[in-house]
Motif scaffolding. Structure first.
Motif, PDB file in Angstrom:
ATOM      1  N   LYS A 172      -8.392  10.536   1.943  1.00  0.00           N
ATOM      2  CA  LYS A 172      -8.683   9.286   2.555  1.00  0.00           C
ATOM      3  C   LYS A 172      -9.912   8.651   2.025  1.00  0.00           C
ATOM      4  CE  LYS A 172      -9.617   6.000   6.294  1.00  0.00           C
ATOM      5  NZ  LYS A 172     -10.903   5.801   6.545  1.00  0.00           N
ATOM      6  N   GLU A 173     -11.032   9.464   1.673  1.00  0.00           N
ATOM      7  CA  GLU A 173     -12.287   9.088   1.069  1.00  0.00           C
ATOM      8  C   GLU A 173     -11.992   9.048  -0.275  1.00  0.00           C
ATOM      9  OE1 GLU A 173     -14.653  12.181   2.724  1.00  0.00           O
ATOM     10  OE2 GLU A 173     -14.562  11.327   4.892  1.00  0.00           O
ATOM     11  N   ARG A 193       0.834  -1.260  -0.036  1.00  0.00           N
ATOM     12  CA  ARG A 193       0.057   0.019  -0.015  1.00  0.00           C
ATOM     13  C   ARG A 193       0.886   1.369   0.030  1.00  0.00           C
ATOM     14  NH1 ARG A 193      -4.016  -0.917   5.178  1.00  0.00           N
ATOM     15  NH2 ARG A 193      -2.511  -2.389   5.767  1.00  0.00           N
ATOM     16  N   ASP A 224      -6.062  16.900  -0.823  1.00  0.00           N
ATOM     17  CA  ASP A 224      -6.908  16.441  -1.698  1.00  0.00           C
ATOM     18  C   ASP A 224      -6.854  17.313  -3.103  1.00  0.00           C
ATOM     19  OD1 ASP A 224      -8.065  18.503  -0.157  1.00  0.00           O
ATOM     20  OD2 ASP A 224     -10.139  17.735  -0.598  1.00  0.00           O
ATOM     21  N   ALA A 248     -10.447   5.744  -1.172  1.00  0.00           N
ATOM     22  CA  ALA A 248     -11.233   4.633  -0.740  1.00  0.00           C
ATOM     23  C   ALA A 248     -11.311   3.392  -1.815  1.00  0.00           C
ATOM     24  CB  ALA A 248     -12.675   5.050  -0.415  1.00  0.00           C
ATOM     25  N   PHE A 266      -8.816   8.067  10.077  1.00  0.00           N
ATOM     26  CA  PHE A 266      -7.542   7.365   9.569  1.00  0.00           C
ATOM     27  C   PHE A 266      -6.709   7.146  10.945  1.00  0.00           C
ATOM     28  CE2 PHE A 266      -7.070  12.142   8.503  1.00  0.00           C
ATOM     29  CZ  PHE A 266      -6.370  12.549   9.403  1.00  0.00           C
ATOM     30  N   MET A 325      -6.829  15.911   4.579  1.00  0.00           N
ATOM     31  CA  MET A 325      -6.347  14.306   4.910  1.00  0.00           C
ATOM     32  C   MET A 325      -7.491  13.556   4.458  1.00  0.00           C
ATOM     33  SD  MET A 325      -3.205  15.027   7.520  1.00  0.00           S
ATOM     34  CE  MET A 325      -2.804  13.383   7.782  1.00  0.00           C
ATOM     35  N   GLN A 326      -8.454  13.630   5.684  1.00  0.00           N
ATOM     36  CA  GLN A 326      -9.672  12.789   5.533  1.00  0.00           C
ATOM     37  C   GLN A 326     -10.374  13.059   4.119  1.00  0.00           C
ATOM     38  OE1 GLN A 326     -10.829  10.973   7.845  1.00  0.00           O
ATOM     39  NE2 GLN A 326     -12.484  10.422   6.813  1.00  0.00           N
ATOM     40  N   ALA A 333      -3.070   4.215   2.772  1.00  0.00           N
ATOM     41  CA  ALA A 333      -3.371   4.305   3.987  1.00  0.00           C
ATOM     42  C   ALA A 333      -2.634   5.547   4.485  1.00  0.00           C
ATOM     43  CB  ALA A 333      -2.920   3.310   4.897  1.00  0.00           C
ATOM     44  N   ILE A 334      -3.372   6.210   5.677  1.00  0.00           N
ATOM     45  CA  ILE A 334      -2.773   7.366   6.389  1.00  0.00           C
ATOM     46  C   ILE A 334      -2.326   6.847   7.723  1.00  0.00           C
ATOM     47  CG2 ILE A 334      -3.037   9.695   7.205  1.00  0.00           C
ATOM     48  CD1 ILE A 334      -5.002  10.092   4.856  1.00  0.00           C
ATOM     49  N   THR A 371     -11.994  12.631  12.125  1.00  0.00           N
ATOM     50  CA  THR A 371     -11.235  11.929  10.953  1.00  0.00           C
ATOM     51  C   THR A 371     -10.994  10.528  11.262  1.00  0.00           C
ATOM     52  OG1 THR A 371      -9.372  12.545  12.438  1.00  0.00           O
ATOM     53  CG2 THR A 371      -9.924  13.797  10.572  1.00  0.00           C
TER      54      THR A 371
END
Length: 170
Positions: free
Chosen positions: A78-79, A53, A153, A82, A111, A74-75, A87-88, A109
């Motif tokens: 992550k979305e 990953r 993002d 998906a 992560f 950052m969130q 990974a964070i 969040t």
């Protein structure tokens, strides 16, 4: 520990003087150091377990305004990622589990957050300012670094991270 915090604060102040946009830079440093820390639930997390990953490793603290500002992006990253091998790992420096947990609940969040209570990871990863981030490829090699905050993002950043993803096999 106080000296370590002073160095981090001085590094942060130096970063504030720079008006240029922050973007991921190719990493030209040493080999990837180990990263084995406990998460907010007390479970040991080892970076080596994330092979296969791409991993964003972000060193931060709740008292750091730029760190706080970039957490929502950052969130969102992550979305956006998906279903992909991404990974964070957000490494908090020196704060109590209760302080970090309260902040994470506040900003919503999900992560993985790790606790570097004694600063060993901070030293091993040569973090001198907050936030500091590294992107590790699927083979475990650091490919990008960033000293300072960014919007994770944004299209250019997402593209750089996506290019590191391992090919999909059927």
């Amino acid at each position: 520990m106080k000296k370590l915090f002073l160095l981090v604060v001085l590094g942060y102040v130096a970063l504030l003087g720079s008006a240029q946009a922050r973007e991921l830079q190719p990493y030209k440093g040493d080999a990837t150091p180990p990263l084995i820390l406990k998460d907010l639930n007390g479970k040991s997390v080892n970076l080596k377990d994330y092979r296969g990953r791409v991993v964003l490793i972000n060193f931060w603290a709740t008292w750091c305004p730029p760190c706080r500002a970039e957490m929502p992006s950052m969130q969102r990253l992550k979305e956006k990622m998906a279903g992909k091998p991404f990974a964070i790992l957000a490494v908090d420096m020196g704060e109590t589990q209760d302080v970090v947990r309260a902040y994470i609940r506040e900003i919503k969040t999900d992560f993985t957050v790790l606790l570097d209570k004694d600063g060993h990871a901070l030293k091993a990863w040569k973090v001198f300012a907050f936030p500091t981030s590294y992107v590790v490829d699927a083979q475990g090699k650091i490919r990008y670094g960033l000293f300072g905050a960014t919007e994770w993002d944004e299209a250019g950043t997402v593209e750089k991270i996506t290019r590191l993803l391992p090919p999909v096999t059927n």
